[in-house]
Design an enzyme around this catalytic site. Structure first.
Site, PDB file in Angstrom:
ATOM      1  NE  ARG A 320      -3.326   3.907  -3.694  1.00 18.57           N
ATOM      2  CZ  ARG A 320      -3.791   5.147  -3.812  1.00 18.57           C
ATOM      3  NH1 ARG A 320      -4.495   5.694  -2.833  1.00 18.57           N
ATOM      4  NH2 ARG A 320      -3.540   5.856  -4.886  1.00 18.57           N
ATOM      5  CD  GLU A 723      -9.386   2.824  -4.271  1.00 18.16           C
ATOM      6  OE1 GLU A 723      -8.894   1.749  -4.623  1.00 18.16           O
ATOM      7  OE2 GLU A 723      -8.773   3.909  -4.317  1.00 18.16           O
TER       8      GLU A 723
END
Length: 778
Positions: A320, A723
């Protein structure tokens, strides 16, 4: 009956309804695991941990502990009837170290006693004999030795070498990115209750009940169907209770199996911080080939990530980071490399953003450096590098950037934050203030939503309608204070068009909804909400047919609205219809399921479409720094976040505010520090500073992007919010860089570590002044 989520009349979804536990939190009535009434005979447990960072385990002798009054049992690696392995992805991660110890705080065993105090005392009385070896404590040393916990990863597109060679200017840099402790209010805890036939019930503070279920079963030598895991709520998680909770649950279950008594294991703060993983700290280095106007033609970034002693979730965290190293910028030739460096420190794990924050701060630093070394406006450099508003531009990992809102969010935030006026005021202030310097920065965020591992993008839900019209809801998501339960309940209430009070929210339970994914990656509302939507819609379709028969009209004329079911001028209550449906012997229960569409990912080539969609945001931050003390303050922050068509604006605003402040903590004051022996010295609030009320910007303006439904078919066209807003806090760190830059000369970029502690700010101020002197322009 197929209902288009875009056309349903909104009654509950989109309303700012309070978190279902909000009043209980304020009144102190919300029950957590440590608040549960203890069953007779409950034992309390404590971990036995390694006192050294690296060495060979010679002996582990519990005799001294067992001699203490009220101490009942000890379990070590030799007492595990099943597998001594709790690796969340890859095998080889022991519950208890058996031969080699790899970090200070590593669990070696667990003791049980009649009281918590006795258990803690006994854990210290277990004799641990270790033949100490030289530890590796930093990523550079591990990298030089090519010591990694997993193979390195590369995301690449285009001819990077040619792009760097032909660039009008080559810019190189390095950034030290600090880690972060989760510092949840409720430390790791589990309560294991043995049953007959080898069954085990575990109340666990976990974001991943299924993982706890499977690993507890395997450690005990049984099957998953022998373990039931329950989670009503957590006192915070932030990723720290995704894989780490398994350690605590498995240790408690071992003792419960051995003693045939209930066992509660809760960690003291110091043990929690020493024994469990954190956000990965990284060192990023780069080469950027740019044009004179700031356009990046080629970019090469290398990350050295502190994995710790085992893989844990480091692989997908690095993935990520690499897939967010472009952030909002189209880079024709890119190579992003990540190394999972093995160190004799605790194995790092998931943390809100999951690698995305490290990738985004790296590219934002690069953009800022390019602008400063070319003496350009950073916002102009950002704008000319943005992914275009039209589809077609593709990320280095192969995903088209669709439904692009970068220009919209950045232009809006620059206008609402009065950028031009404040920029001029701050420049004028800095020209006459030698000590107190102010800085201003804007940054955008493009954040991908979905798990990196495609198989995790699925969810289940269970919905019952009872004869009195009340609704029972259960799903695989977990509640850690983020408001997920209320959002999913709103979805179900919306489908049935009933009051939210009609929907009963129940604890997550592996025996009700199996094979759940972790509540992580900001997917909680997306996947669990859609699973619940599908379940409720199926029931509603069957109830519609019963209503049509009862009211003697075609099914197409049946309308659910405001707690009643209408057909023209006639109607009955939802509860009456539920009774009729039961009497007609029609099923009023449904197990809903949802799998995220469109996504695919090749883990070997790191190419594909890992994300269902992107969410966008932008922030402007203003700071002041004291160049004599290094102290900093965020004076004002303006945030704009894309939430699609928000399911619950009140909850979403709270998530944006909380994420931003948590991100500010990571980048300004939360510093992890290990000594030369590998002992973490920041193990409590006296040594590890999280943001307090006075750290929140005194002028804090937070908004959700209006009239911006998701371009993809998510539940009621909403978007994730857990997030992405954390990344907006990078604007604060960039503003501190801007303030430091004002102490030097044009063309010189600050060298600032993250977090920007007073020490690091002073170092950066001294450095930029010294470099200015070296060029003869100070």
């Amino acid at each position: 009956m197929n209902i288009d989520v875009r056309s349903v009349q909104r009654a509950t979804v989109g309303r700012g309804i309070a978190h279902d536990s909000a009043r209980k939190h304020v009144a102190g009535e919300a029950d957590y695991i440590d608040d549960m009434p203890e069953l007779p005979g409950t034992l309390h447990a404590a971990l036995v941990t390694s006192p050294v960072a690296h060495g060979k385990l010679i002996a582990l002798d519990p005799a001294g502990a067992l001699a203490i009054e009220s101490v009942v049992a000890f379990c070590g690696p030799d007492d595990i009837p099943g597998h001594n392995d709790i690796g969340p992805i890859l095998p080889g991660e022991p519950l208890f170290a058996s031969e080699i110890v790899d970090y200070v705080g590593q669990p070696l065993g667990v003791v049980a006693a009649e009281t918590f105090e006795a258990a803690v005392k006994a854990s210290r009385a277990v004799h641990v004999d270790v033949e100490e070896r030289e530890p590796v404590l930093d990523v550079e040393t591990a990298h030089e030795a090519e010591s990694y916990v997993i193979p390195s990863q590369t995301v690449a597109e285009g001819d990077v070498e040619a792009g760097l060679a032909s660039a009008e200017q080559l810019i190189e840099g390095r950034l030290e990115i600090g880690g972060q402790d989760h510092f949840y209010l409720e430390t790791q805890i589990a309560y294991a209750i043995p049953g007959e036939d080898g069954d085990m019930t575990v109340h666990s503070s976990t974001q991943h009940p299924t993982e706890v279920q499977h690993h507890v079963a395997h450690v005990l030598g049984g099957l998953a169907n022998s373990v039931d895991v329950f989670v009503r709520r957590m006192g915070g998680g932030f990723g720290g209770k995704e894989s780490q909770a398994t350690i605590i649950a498995a240790a408690a279950a071992l003792l419960a199996r051995k003693t045939r008594r209930p066992v509660k294991l809760r960690l003291k703060r110091s043990v929690d911080m020493s024994a469990t993983g954190k956000r990965h700290d990284m060192v990023a280095t780069w080469k950027a080939g740019v044009r004179k106007n700031g356009r990046i033609e080629a970019l090469d970034i290398e990350y050295l990530a502190r994995a710790g002693n085992t893989p844990d979730l480091t692989g997908p965290v690095i993935t990520r980071a690499l897939t967010h190293s472009d952030n909002s910028y189209f880079i024709p030739a890119a190579r992003f490399v990540g190394h999972a460096c093995k160190t004799n420190t605790v194995s790092n794990t998931a943390f809100r953003g999951f690698g995305g924050p490290q990738g985004i701060i790296a590219i934002e630093t690069i953009i800022d450096q390019v602008a400063r070394e070319l003496t350009l406006d950073p916002n102009v450099v950002r704008a000319i590098n943005y992914y275009g508003p039209e589809t077609g531009e593709v990320t280095p990992y192969g995903q088209p950037v669709e439904h692009n809102r970068l220009v919209e969010v950045t232009e809006t935030i620059l206008a609402t934050s009065e950028w031009q006026r404040r920029r001029a005021e701050i420049d004028a202030h800095n020209a006459t203030s030698p000590v107190l310097r102010r800085g201003l920065a804007m940054m955008p965020v493009k954040f991908g939503i979905s798990f990196n591992l495609t198989s995790l993008n699925q969810a289940g839900a269970l919905v019952h309608v009872y004869q009195d019209g009340s609704v029972h809801l259960n799903h695989g998501g977990t509640e850690m204070g983020q408001g997920l339960f209320m959002k999913v309940a709103q979805v179900v209430a919306e489908v049935f068009q009933v009051d939210i009070e009609t929907v009963k929210i129940t604890a997550t339970a592996t025996g009700k909804v199996p094979n759940t994914s972790a509540t992580a990656a900001s997917t909680g509302s997306d996947i669990n909400g859609m699973a619940a939507y599908n379940a409720a819609t199926a029931i509603k379709g069957r109830m519609t047919n019963v209503a049509a028969d009862h009211l003697e009209v075609p099914a197409e004329e049946i309308v659910f609205r405001e707690g009643r079911v209408h057909a023209g001028n006639r109607s009955i209550s939802f509860a009456e219809l539920a009774k009729h449906t039961w009497a007609a012997r029609v099923q009023l229960s449904e197990a809903g399921y949802y799998a995220t569409p469109k996504i695919h990912w090749d883990v070997k080539t790191l190419k594909g479409r890992p994300f269902f969609y992107y969410t966008y945001g932008a922030a402007v931050a203003e700071v002041a720094i004291d160049t004599l003390t290094g102290e900093s303050r965020c004076l004002r922050a303006d945030l704009l976040q894309d939430c699609g068509a928000s399911l619950n604006p009140a909850v979403d605003l709270g998530q944006i505010e909380g994420a931003f402040v948590q991100g500010m903590g990571w980048l300004t004051c939360e510093e992890l520090w290990w000594d030369e022996k590998g002992r973490l010295r920041t193990i409590g609030p006296s040594t590890y500073k999280i943001p307090g009320s006075r750290d929140v910007p005194r002028d804090f303006n937070v908004a959700i992007l209006e009239n911006a439904p998701n371009g993809e078919e998510t539940v009621f066209r909403s978007k994730a919010v857990g997030e992405p807003p954390l990344m907006l806090a990078v604007s604060v760190w960039l503003a501190i860089r801007d303030a430091i830059a004002s102490c030097g000369q044009p063309g010189i970029s600050p060298k600032l570590k993250a977090p920007a502690t007073p020490e690091h700010i002073l170092e950066a101020v001294d450095d930029i002044r010294a470099r200015g002197s070296a060029t003869g322009v100070a």
